[in-house]
Design a protein around this motif. Structure first.
Motif, mmCIF file in Angstrom:
data_model
loop_
_atom_site.group_PDB
_atom_site.id
_atom_site.type_symbol
_atom_site.label_atom_id
_atom_site.label_comp_id
_atom_site.label_asym_id
_atom_site.label_seq_id
_atom_site.Cartn_x
_atom_site.Cartn_y
_atom_site.Cartn_z
ATOM 1 N N VAL A 45 -1.910 9.855 -2.085
ATOM 2 C CA VAL A 45 -3.120 9.029 -2.217
ATOM 3 C C VAL A 45 -3.015 7.875 -1.232
ATOM 4 C CG1 VAL A 45 -4.494 7.595 -3.748
ATOM 5 C CG2 VAL A 45 -3.360 9.632 -4.652
ATOM 6 N N ASP A 46 -3.915 7.793 -0.285
ATOM 7 C CA ASP A 46 -3.901 6.721 0.707
ATOM 8 C C ASP A 46 -4.801 5.587 0.252
ATOM 9 O OD1 ASP A 46 -6.729 7.166 2.237
ATOM 10 O OD2 ASP A 46 -5.846 9.074 1.630
ATOM 11 N N PRO A 47 -4.674 4.401 0.854
ATOM 12 C CA PRO A 47 -5.489 3.243 0.440
ATOM 13 C C PRO A 47 -6.996 3.505 0.476
ATOM 14 C CG PRO A 47 -3.701 2.532 1.868
ATOM 15 C CD PRO A 47 -3.676 4.031 1.873
ATOM 16 N N ALA A 48 -7.450 4.246 1.473
ATOM 17 C CA ALA A 48 -8.891 4.515 1.582
ATOM 18 C C ALA A 48 -9.377 5.360 0.404
ATOM 19 C CB ALA A 48 -9.193 5.213 2.904
ATOM 20 N N SER A 49 -8.584 6.388 0.030
ATOM 21 C CA SER A 49 -8.957 7.245 -1.104
ATOM 22 C C SER A 49 -8.939 6.452 -2.407
ATOM 23 C CB SER A 49 -7.989 8.428 -1.212
ATOM 24 O OG SER A 49 -8.020 9.211 -0.047
ATOM 25 N N VAL A 79 1.230 -0.553 -4.356
ATOM 26 C CA VAL A 79 2.678 -0.347 -4.391
ATOM 27 C C VAL A 79 3.297 -0.964 -3.140
ATOM 28 C CG1 VAL A 79 4.522 1.370 -4.492
ATOM 29 C CG2 VAL A 79 2.351 1.774 -5.683
ATOM 30 N N PRO A 80 4.272 -1.867 -3.289
ATOM 31 C CA PRO A 80 4.883 -2.511 -2.113
ATOM 32 C C PRO A 80 5.496 -1.489 -1.166
ATOM 33 C CG PRO A 80 5.524 -3.639 -4.135
ATOM 34 C CD PRO A 80 4.816 -2.384 -4.557
ATOM 35 N N GLY A 81 5.227 -1.673 0.139
ATOM 36 C CA GLY A 81 5.762 -0.761 1.136
ATOM 37 C C GLY A 81 4.912 0.471 1.360
ATOM 38 N N VAL A 82 3.925 0.705 0.464
ATOM 39 C CA VAL A 82 3.043 1.864 0.601
ATOM 40 C C VAL A 82 1.621 1.420 0.907
ATOM 41 C CG1 VAL A 82 2.138 3.934 -0.530
ATOM 42 C CG2 VAL A 82 4.479 3.174 -0.998
ATOM 43 N N TYR A 83 1.114 0.462 0.103
ATOM 44 C CA TYR A 83 -0.217 -0.102 0.315
ATOM 45 C C TYR A 83 -0.089 -1.562 0.741
ATOM 46 C CZ TYR A 83 -1.532 3.946 -2.550
ATOM 47 O OH TYR A 83 -1.679 5.211 -3.057
ATOM 48 N N ALA A 84 -1.029 -2.014 1.542
ATOM 49 C CA ALA A 84 -1.023 -3.409 1.975
ATOM 50 C C ALA A 84 -1.360 -4.328 0.803
ATOM 51 C CB ALA A 84 -2.041 -3.602 3.100
ATOM 52 N N PRO A 85 -0.773 -5.524 0.751
ATOM 53 C CA PRO A 85 -1.121 -6.495 -0.299
ATOM 54 C C PRO A 85 -2.621 -6.796 -0.280
ATOM 55 C CG PRO A 85 0.843 -7.193 0.877
ATOM 56 C CD PRO A 85 0.281 -6.023 1.639
ATOM 57 N N PRO A 96 -7.502 -17.614 -1.326
ATOM 58 C CA PRO A 96 -7.523 -16.864 -0.061
ATOM 59 C C PRO A 96 -6.202 -16.844 0.702
ATOM 60 C CG PRO A 96 -8.771 -18.912 0.107
ATOM 61 C CD PRO A 96 -8.480 -18.720 -1.336
ATOM 62 N N GLU A 97 -5.336 -17.804 0.427
ATOM 63 C CA GLU A 97 -4.055 -17.837 1.135
ATOM 64 C C GLU A 97 -3.000 -16.934 0.488
ATOM 65 O OE1 GLU A 97 -3.804 -20.927 -2.077
ATOM 66 O OE2 GLU A 97 -5.302 -20.164 -0.683
ATOM 67 N N ARG A 98 -3.335 -16.308 -0.644
ATOM 68 C CA ARG A 98 -2.369 -15.484 -1.376
ATOM 69 C C ARG A 98 -2.748 -14.005 -1.306
ATOM 70 N NH1 ARG A 98 1.396 -18.892 -1.105
ATOM 71 N NH2 ARG A 98 1.129 -20.822 -2.274
ATOM 72 N N ARG A 99 -1.718 -13.163 -1.344
ATOM 73 C CA ARG A 99 -1.911 -11.717 -1.414
ATOM 74 C C ARG A 99 -1.090 -11.179 -2.592
ATOM 75 N NH1 ARG A 99 -4.987 -13.503 1.517
ATOM 76 N NH2 ARG A 99 -5.723 -12.758 3.557
ATOM 77 N N TRP A 100 -1.568 -10.063 -3.175
ATOM 78 C CA TRP A 100 -0.975 -9.583 -4.420
ATOM 79 C C TRP A 100 -0.668 -8.094 -4.360
ATOM 80 C CZ3 TRP A 100 -0.041 -13.676 -7.540
ATOM 81 C CH2 TRP A 100 -0.788 -14.835 -7.284
ATOM 82 N N VAL A 101 0.347 -7.690 -5.136
ATOM 83 C CA VAL A 101 0.787 -6.295 -5.131
ATOM 84 C C VAL A 101 0.951 -5.779 -6.561
ATOM 85 C CG1 VAL A 101 1.920 -6.486 -2.882
ATOM 86 C CG2 VAL A 101 3.221 -7.004 -4.970
#
Length: 473
Positions: A214-218, A279-285, A302-307
């Motif tokens: 499963v890729d991020p776009a899907s 998932v860290p390392g698989v999908y971008a934050p 806006p300055e934060r990203r989450w996983v």
């Protein structure tokens, strides 16, 4: 029982098993060293006597002495592991007597002896003291369809808690419960209902030794089709279900968050789910989005990203207890790592006390290891972050009061983030249903008093200022 095609068939065969094994007689007998049966019997007799004499003041006083889910140790899990179906009839009788007494107090006309304010005060305190149940849905990757079978069964039997948390794949199921009404849910929860717009394309793909992941776009297409464009506050106002989504920070020195209508009412549910599935390392934050006062979407922090939320807090029991007064946890657990830990503990040839000591010791060792890695791996931030993540995953508690786990012991690694066929999805949904059947009676008994208190308080809500303002309509 293993061949049963429905819950009704499973229940009938489970009762037959109890009859043949002698546990039906065990259930009918009050005595047991596992709980204080004499205390429970005396409570039942006192409540019955007050109702027989129409002594409403005495009944209210007796109820004020305490309504507990673990009265005399009756909530111990071992009392539900003996028989295949249910537990001691004395425990069921106590629960039914409490529920009947609560209904009686709620229905009697207000008078000088028991005023409207007296009743409301009692039910508010009783609900606060008794607590409530929560359903926690673990991370599971593509195996998260297992959760759909669990919630389908709980919903059909009217024991679905109103407090629900989800992390990673569990966040998707939690979002479904939080954004679809009771009238809409059955169509979504059907095992043969393809939720993914790309499912037909996946089913037609030729079989291969290497499964497509499963890729991020899907994932984005699936979540956009599945989760309505609404905030946590709007979701709560639509369904009255209190859903929480766990997310973890992508940066160091930040803490995980529990997103819900209390902590983040204006955040869009879909973006929180997308972050929890990253998932860290698989999908971008992922950056969260929220609705501003003009109804426009804008970045949230806006300055934060989450996983992936399962990395730091797969089952946020403590936070749910603090926010919603939860003290009883139903866990749908399909996280392969958690399943391995749970299965491993089951086969350890030591006592439960020794297992607890070993678990606590392991947690302390992991904490020390995390401190060590943070101190000595500062010059290699990526490695330090990976080690901290590993310690966090291993140190978590993956069990609750009632644990619903699948029967499979081995999971093909390719399936964890792989695209599953409709047949594989249906099998996981059915496995979720079948795994819930043995736990269903315990859930019903444990949550019956809490459900009755919520029902009574909702009935009296027009008299309750706090409940009147709980929505922003």
């Amino acid at each position: 029982m293993l061949r049963a095609d429905s819950y009704a068939d499973w229940k009938n065969t489970a009762l037959e098993h109890d009859s043949k094994s002698g546990f039906e007689a065990w259930k009918a007998k009050d005595e047991s060293k596992s709980y204080d049966y004499a205390n429970i019997r005396s409570r039942i007799d006192a409540l019955k006597e007050h109702r027989r004499q129409a002594d409403n003041i005495g009944l209210l006083f007796a109820l004020n002495e305490g309504i507990h889910g673990n009265q005399g140790g009756m909530g111990k899990s071992e009392l539900y592991k003996m028989a295949k179906f249910g537990t001691k009839h004395l425990i069921e009788e106590y629960v039914d007597e409490i529920v009947g007494a609560l209904e009686h107090i709620s229905s009697i006309p207000e008078s000088g002896e028991i005023t409207k304010e007296d009743k409301l005060d009692f039910f508010e305190r009783a609900s606060h003291c008794f607590g409530r149940s929560a359903l926690m849905l673990s991370g599971a990757g593509s195996l998260g369809h297992f959760h759909r079978g669990v919630i389908k069964t709980l919903f059909e039997h009217n024991v679905l808690p109103t407090v629900i948390s989800g992390s990673s794949a569990g966040a998707v199921s939690a979002a479904i419960l939080g954004t679809y009404s009771d009238e809409e849910l059955p169509a979504v929860l059907q095992g043969d209902n393809a939720l993914d717009p790309l499912q037909e394309k996946i089913d037609k793909r030729p079989k291969s030794l290497i499964r497509k992941q499963v890729d991020p776009a899907s994932l984005k297409i699936l979540l956009e089709a599945l989760i309505p464009d609404m905030t946590f506050q709007e979701a709560y106002e639509k369904t009255d279900r209190m859903i929480s989504i766990t997310i973890a920070p992508a940066e160091e020195h930040q803490t995980s968050r529990l997103m819900n209508a209390i902590t983040s009412p204006n955040v869009y549910v879909r973006t929180a789910v997308m972050a929890s599935c990253a998932v860290p390392g698989v999908y971008a934050p992922v950056m969260l989005m929220a609705k501003n006062v003009y109804g426009e979407a804008q970045p949230h922090l806006p300055e934060r990203r989450w996983v992936d939320g399962a990395v730091t807090d797969d089952l946020p029991a403590k936070r749910l207890a603090r926010l919603y007064g939860v003290n009883h946890y139903i866990v749908s657990q399909a996280n392969p790592l958690a399943l391995a830990i749970i299965k491993g503990e089951q086969y350890l040839p030591v006592s439960e006390g020794a297992k607890k000591v070993l678990r606590l010791s392991t947690h302390e060792i992991l904490k020390s290891g995390e401190k060590f890695s943070r101190r000595y791996l500062r010059k290699i931030p990526d490695l330090g972050k990976t080690m901290s993540m590993f310690y966090s995953v291993m140190a978590q508690d993956y069990k609750g009061d009632v644990n619903i786990v699948p029967n499979f012991n081995f999971v093909d690694p390719q399936k964890l983030l792989g695209q599953l066929t409709s047949t594989e999805i249906d099998e996981l949904v059915i496995e979720g249903e079948r795994s819930t059947w043995p736990q269903l009676e315990q859930i019903k008994i444990s949550s019956k008093i809490g459900h009755k208190l919520d029902e009574i308080l909702d009935h009296h809500s027009k008299h309750n200022i706090k409940r009147f303002y709980k929505k922003r309509r």
